[in-house]
Design a protein around this motif. Structure first.
Motif, PDB file in Angstrom:
ATOM      1  N   ARG A 269       5.876  28.363 -28.576  1.00 32.11           N
ATOM      2  CA  ARG A 269       5.604  27.732 -29.932  1.00 32.11           C
ATOM      3  C   ARG A 269       5.338  26.430 -30.023  1.00 32.11           C
ATOM      4  O   ARG A 269       5.648  25.608 -28.957  1.00 32.11           O
ATOM      5  CB  ARG A 269       6.718  28.348 -30.719  1.00 32.11           C
ATOM      6  CG  ARG A 269       8.153  27.791 -30.169  1.00 32.11           C
ATOM      7  CD  ARG A 269       9.382  28.053 -31.238  1.00 32.11           C
ATOM      8  NE  ARG A 269       9.792  29.215 -30.881  1.00 32.11           N
ATOM      9  CZ  ARG A 269      10.080  30.475 -31.950  1.00 32.11           C
ATOM     10  NH1 ARG A 269      10.240  29.786 -32.897  1.00 32.11           N
ATOM     11  NH2 ARG A 269      10.615  31.397 -31.610  1.00 32.11           N
ATOM     12  N   GLY A 270       4.736  25.753 -31.296  1.00 33.57           N
ATOM     13  CA  GLY A 270       4.962  24.377 -31.451  1.00 33.57           C
ATOM     14  C   GLY A 270       3.910  23.585 -30.740  1.00 33.57           C
ATOM     15  O   GLY A 270       3.761  22.332 -31.029  1.00 33.57           O
ATOM     16  N   VAL A 271       2.885  24.405 -29.938  1.00 31.13           N
ATOM     17  CA  VAL A 271       2.293  23.447 -29.038  1.00 31.13           C
ATOM     18  C   VAL A 271       0.606  24.052 -29.532  1.00 31.13           C
ATOM     19  O   VAL A 271       0.550  25.378 -29.544  1.00 31.13           O
ATOM     20  CB  VAL A 271       2.055  23.254 -27.596  1.00 31.13           C
ATOM     21  CG1 VAL A 271       3.488  22.638 -27.228  1.00 31.13           C
ATOM     22  CG2 VAL A 271       2.387  24.774 -27.290  1.00 31.13           C
ATOM     23  N   THR A 272      -0.356  23.315 -29.526  1.00 32.56           N
ATOM     24  CA  THR A 272      -1.643  23.701 -30.292  1.00 32.56           C
ATOM     25  C   THR A 272      -2.594  23.426 -29.098  1.00 32.56           C
ATOM     26  O   THR A 272      -2.777  21.930 -28.810  1.00 32.56           O
ATOM     27  CB  THR A 272      -2.089  23.101 -31.482  1.00 32.56           C
ATOM     28  OG1 THR A 272      -1.045  23.641 -32.174  1.00 32.56           O
ATOM     29  CG2 THR A 272      -3.632  23.851 -31.802  1.00 32.56           C
ATOM     30  N   PHE A 273      -3.354  24.387 -28.421  1.00 30.64           N
ATOM     31  CA  PHE A 273      -4.291  24.117 -27.550  1.00 30.64           C
ATOM     32  C   PHE A 273      -5.672  24.939 -28.328  1.00 30.64           C
ATOM     33  O   PHE A 273      -5.834  26.037 -28.357  1.00 30.64           O
ATOM     34  CB  PHE A 273      -4.402  24.735 -26.223  1.00 30.64           C
ATOM     35  CG  PHE A 273      -3.267  24.128 -25.589  1.00 30.64           C
ATOM     36  CD1 PHE A 273      -2.993  22.849 -25.072  1.00 30.64           C
ATOM     37  CD2 PHE A 273      -2.040  24.962 -25.493  1.00 30.64           C
ATOM     38  CE1 PHE A 273      -2.135  22.361 -24.465  1.00 30.64           C
ATOM     39  CE2 PHE A 273      -0.656  24.430 -24.837  1.00 30.64           C
ATOM     40  CZ  PHE A 273      -0.648  23.242 -24.162  1.00 30.64           C
ATOM     41  N   PRO A 274      -6.362  24.131 -29.216  1.00 28.06           N
ATOM     42  CA  PRO A 274      -7.602  24.864 -29.896  1.00 28.06           C
ATOM     43  C   PRO A 274      -8.312  25.632 -28.940  1.00 28.06           C
ATOM     44  O   PRO A 274      -8.868  25.337 -28.148  1.00 28.06           O
ATOM     45  CB  PRO A 274      -8.423  23.522 -30.478  1.00 28.06           C
ATOM     46  CG  PRO A 274      -7.414  22.636 -30.560  1.00 28.06           C
ATOM     47  CD  PRO A 274      -6.594  22.654 -29.340  1.00 28.06           C
ATOM     48  N   GLY A 275      -8.744  26.814 -29.744  1.00 24.63           N
ATOM     49  CA  GLY A 275      -9.715  27.714 -29.170  1.00 24.63           C
ATOM     50  C   GLY A 275      -9.460  28.586 -27.652  1.00 24.63           C
ATOM     51  O   GLY A 275     -10.222  29.061 -27.087  1.00 24.63           O
ATOM     52  N   ILE A 276      -7.908  28.805 -27.456  1.00 28.21           N
ATOM     53  CA  ILE A 276      -7.614  29.346 -26.262  1.00 28.21           C
ATOM     54  C   ILE A 276      -7.416  30.880 -26.502  1.00 28.21           C
ATOM     55  O   ILE A 276      -7.358  31.199 -27.707  1.00 28.21           O
ATOM     56  CB  ILE A 276      -6.340  28.609 -25.765  1.00 28.21           C
ATOM     57  CG1 ILE A 276      -5.116  29.083 -26.702  1.00 28.21           C
ATOM     58  CG2 ILE A 276      -6.289  27.402 -25.260  1.00 28.21           C
ATOM     59  CD1 ILE A 276      -3.645  28.693 -25.850  1.00 28.21           C
ATOM     60  N   ASP A 277      -7.585  31.510 -25.341  1.00 31.10           N
ATOM     61  CA  ASP A 277      -7.052  33.150 -25.270  1.00 31.10           C
ATOM     62  C   ASP A 277      -5.571  32.762 -24.650  1.00 31.10           C
ATOM     63  O   ASP A 277      -5.054  31.971 -24.021  1.00 31.10           O
ATOM     64  CB  ASP A 277      -7.892  33.942 -24.502  1.00 31.10           C
ATOM     65  CG  ASP A 277      -9.126  34.133 -25.254  1.00 31.10           C
ATOM     66  OD1 ASP A 277      -9.260  33.910 -26.289  1.00 31.10           O
ATOM     67  OD2 ASP A 277     -10.067  34.538 -24.470  1.00 31.10           O
ATOM     68  N   VAL A 278      -5.012  34.156 -24.718  1.00 30.73           N
ATOM     69  CA  VAL A 278      -3.621  34.143 -24.097  1.00 30.73           C
ATOM     70  C   VAL A 278      -3.178  35.599 -23.634  1.00 30.73           C
ATOM     71  O   VAL A 278      -3.671  36.608 -23.945  1.00 30.73           O
ATOM     72  CB  VAL A 278      -2.360  34.241 -25.476  1.00 30.73           C
ATOM     73  CG1 VAL A 278      -1.122  34.630 -24.957  1.00 30.73           C
ATOM     74  CG2 VAL A 278      -2.224  32.771 -25.615  1.00 30.73           C
ATOM     75  N   GLY A 279      -2.684  35.583 -22.510  1.00 30.17           N
ATOM     76  CA  GLY A 279      -2.479  36.807 -21.679  1.00 30.17           C
ATOM     77  C   GLY A 279      -0.831  36.655 -21.279  1.00 30.17           C
ATOM     78  O   GLY A 279      -0.267  35.666 -20.965  1.00 30.17           O
ATOM     79  N   VAL A 280      -0.192  37.912 -21.398  1.00 34.58           N
ATOM     80  CA  VAL A 280       1.200  37.875 -20.950  1.00 34.58           C
ATOM     81  C   VAL A 280       1.443  39.157 -19.942  1.00 34.58           C
ATOM     82  O   VAL A 280       1.194  40.121 -20.502  1.00 34.58           O
ATOM     83  CB  VAL A 280       2.033  38.020 -22.228  1.00 34.58           C
ATOM     84  CG1 VAL A 280       3.682  38.160 -21.718  1.00 34.58           C
ATOM     85  CG2 VAL A 280       1.801  36.964 -23.396  1.00 34.58           C
ATOM     86  N   LEU A 281       1.795  38.685 -18.816  1.00 37.77           N
ATOM     87  CA  LEU A 281       2.222  39.601 -17.594  1.00 37.77           C
ATOM     88  C   LEU A 281       3.658  39.871 -17.771  1.00 37.77           C
ATOM     89  O   LEU A 281       4.431  39.084 -17.659  1.00 37.77           O
ATOM     90  CB  LEU A 281       1.643  39.121 -16.224  1.00 37.77           C
ATOM     91  CG  LEU A 281       1.652  39.875 -15.238  1.00 37.77           C
ATOM     92  CD1 LEU A 281       1.056  41.318 -15.311  1.00 37.77           C
ATOM     93  CD2 LEU A 281       1.176  39.344 -13.919  1.00 37.77           C
ATOM     94  N   GLY A 282       4.052  41.255 -17.811  1.00 34.47           N
ATOM     95  CA  GLY A 282       5.295  41.511 -18.024  1.00 34.47           C
ATOM     96  C   GLY A 282       5.891  41.473 -19.403  1.00 34.47           C
ATOM     97  O   GLY A 282       6.963  41.009 -19.574  1.00 34.47           O
TER      98      GLY A 282
END
Length: 438
Positions: free
Chosen positions: A366-379
């Motif tokens: 939370r609280g940080v912005t990187f414009p235009g990214i995707d996100v993956g969560v392993l586990g």
């Protein structure tokens, strides 16, 4: 020491040293029976457990801000608000949407009345911009204001944004890793731990990401927040995922509330896609990632699409990094976690697009912005990822007008109630957002 360093502050000085400016000082601890209570963090301690060889008592709870002992004194001067009120403090040239304007007006009126209020706005709603009118009004009134967050990363993101929005207003930035000396300023950005150093300093205090660790669930930091504001001072909590305790305070009418379920660009929150991958740690011991994960990563690296890869534990970072180097070759990335000494520099490198991606623990949820990214969560099915954390992680995606969508992919060994709750929360927010748009 300058007098300004004591305005609205509790400065710790050893009793053996000369008292500044002829002050008598205040005791640091209250003693009662077999207990002592620290006046800085309100920790209640058993005497025999915190007795020093000198016979003094100390507080282990707020030790990282300098050791408080019963042989020390706190020195303090009443906040005088010695500021020249700026005529037009806000230099921000942006424009709020009609919905944002409505919420911003409520918040500004609440701050003028020194209310205690919750601003509950979906991730990407533009919470920071919506408090600009409230801050503008407070600065014009000559009030002293602070914006605090539990996370250093959030403070470092807020600082340049507020500098640009209030270009003529000197701003103090306070956190444990900042080597610069303390400066007396009308507007302060700080971590919530730094609030332990203040006493009746602020006319209004804003706490961003109020449900985040370490603020959430830490009585010392909540105590510090209430001590940092003046008697009758205003308190504004910001979050996209309020805790049950905050919602209970709203229900009990102890907190006013402003709510915005729509992102600033009007597009919905990206939906979570869940993919079963089996025992992924067993594959890591052989230097391999699950096929679905590897394909997702390669596709984005090939396209030059930036992303964040979240992992459950610090111990997962090194084996995943080795597997990534084996699978992706020379692509530039870094791992980062809360105790990483290079954490701030690595996050800044990602902001400046020196990296293709970051591999991280929940520290960047939370609280940080990187414009235009995707996100993956392993586990993503592991217990370290709460429902609120998963919603916040998903909220890192689609935070720019140019790319309001994006991929949110969770790789799991088994289905998780928390993931289902996160999906339902996002669907509910999107449904509410459609309602307010009509």
């Amino acid at each position: 020491m300058q007098k300004e360093e004591l305005y609205g502050r509790r400065v710790l000085i050893n009793q053996a040293l000369p008292a500044p400016f002829g002050l008598t000082g205040e005791k640091t601890m209250d003693e009662r029976g077999r207990w002592v209570t620290c006046r800085r963090c309100n920790a209640r301690l058993i005497k025999e457990r915190v007795r020093l060889p000198s016979g003094a008592y100390y507080c282990p709870v707020c030790l990282n801000l300098g050791r408080v002992t019963s042989h020390d004194r706190f020195y303090h001067l009443v906040e005088p608000n010695q500021f020249t009120s700026p005529t037009n403090p806000c230099t921000w040239q942006g424009q709020l949407s009609p919905l944002q304007e409505r919420v911003a007006s409520e918040v500004a009126a609440g701050m003028a009345a020194h209310q205690h209020r919750l601003l509950w706005a979906v991730t990407g709603a533009g919470k920071t911009e919506m408090i600009f009118p409230a801050l503008t009004g407070a600065l014009k009134r000559g009030e002293r204001v602070a914006v605090a967050s539990p996370r250093v990363d959030v403070c470092l993101e807020l600082y340049p944004r507020l500098q640009a929005a209030f270009a003529g207003v000197p701003i103090a930035l306070l956190h444990g890793k900042n080597p610069a000396p303390y400066q007396y300023r009308q507007l302060t950005i700080c971590t919530t731990h730094q609030l332990l150093r203040f006493y009746h300093a602020f006319d209004n205090l804003v706490i961003d990401e109020v449900d985040a660790f370490p603020f959430a669930g830490d009585p010392a930091l909540l105590f510090a927040a209430h001590q940092a504001i003046k008697e009758g001072g205003g308190l504004l909590f910001l979050t996209a995922t309020p805790s049950k305790e905050l919602l209970q305070q709203v229900h009990q009418k102890k907190l006013a509330v402003s709510y915005l379920p729509q992102r600033f660009h009007g597009h919905p929150l990206p939906q979570i896609q869940t993919v079963l991958v089996g025992k992924w740690r067993a594959k890591l011991t052989k230097g391999k990632l699950p096929n679905a994960v590897s394909a997702w990563l390669k596709q984005r690296v090939t396209k030059g699409q930036e992303f964040l890869l979240f992992l459950p534990h610090v111990a997962d970072l090194a084996p995943v990094a080795r597997a990534l180097k084996e699978n992706l070759g020379a692509v530039k990335f870094m791992t980062v976690h809360a105790s990483d000494p290079q954490r701030l520099q690595k996050v800044q490198a990602m902001r400046e697009r020196q990296l293709s991606f970051l591999v991280t623990t929940t520290i960047l949820e939370r609280g940080v912005t990187f414009p235009g990214i995707d996100v993956g969560v392993l586990g993503a099915d592991e217990e370290v990822f709460s429902t609120a954390a998963l919603v916040q992680i998903a909220g890192r995606v689609g935070r720019s007008k140019e790319r309001p969508g994006g991929a949110v992919t969770f790789w799991v060994q088994e289905n998780s109630r928390r993931i289902e709750e996160a999906k339902q929360q996002i669907k509910s927010m999107n449904r509410l957002a459609r309602g307010v748009s009509k």
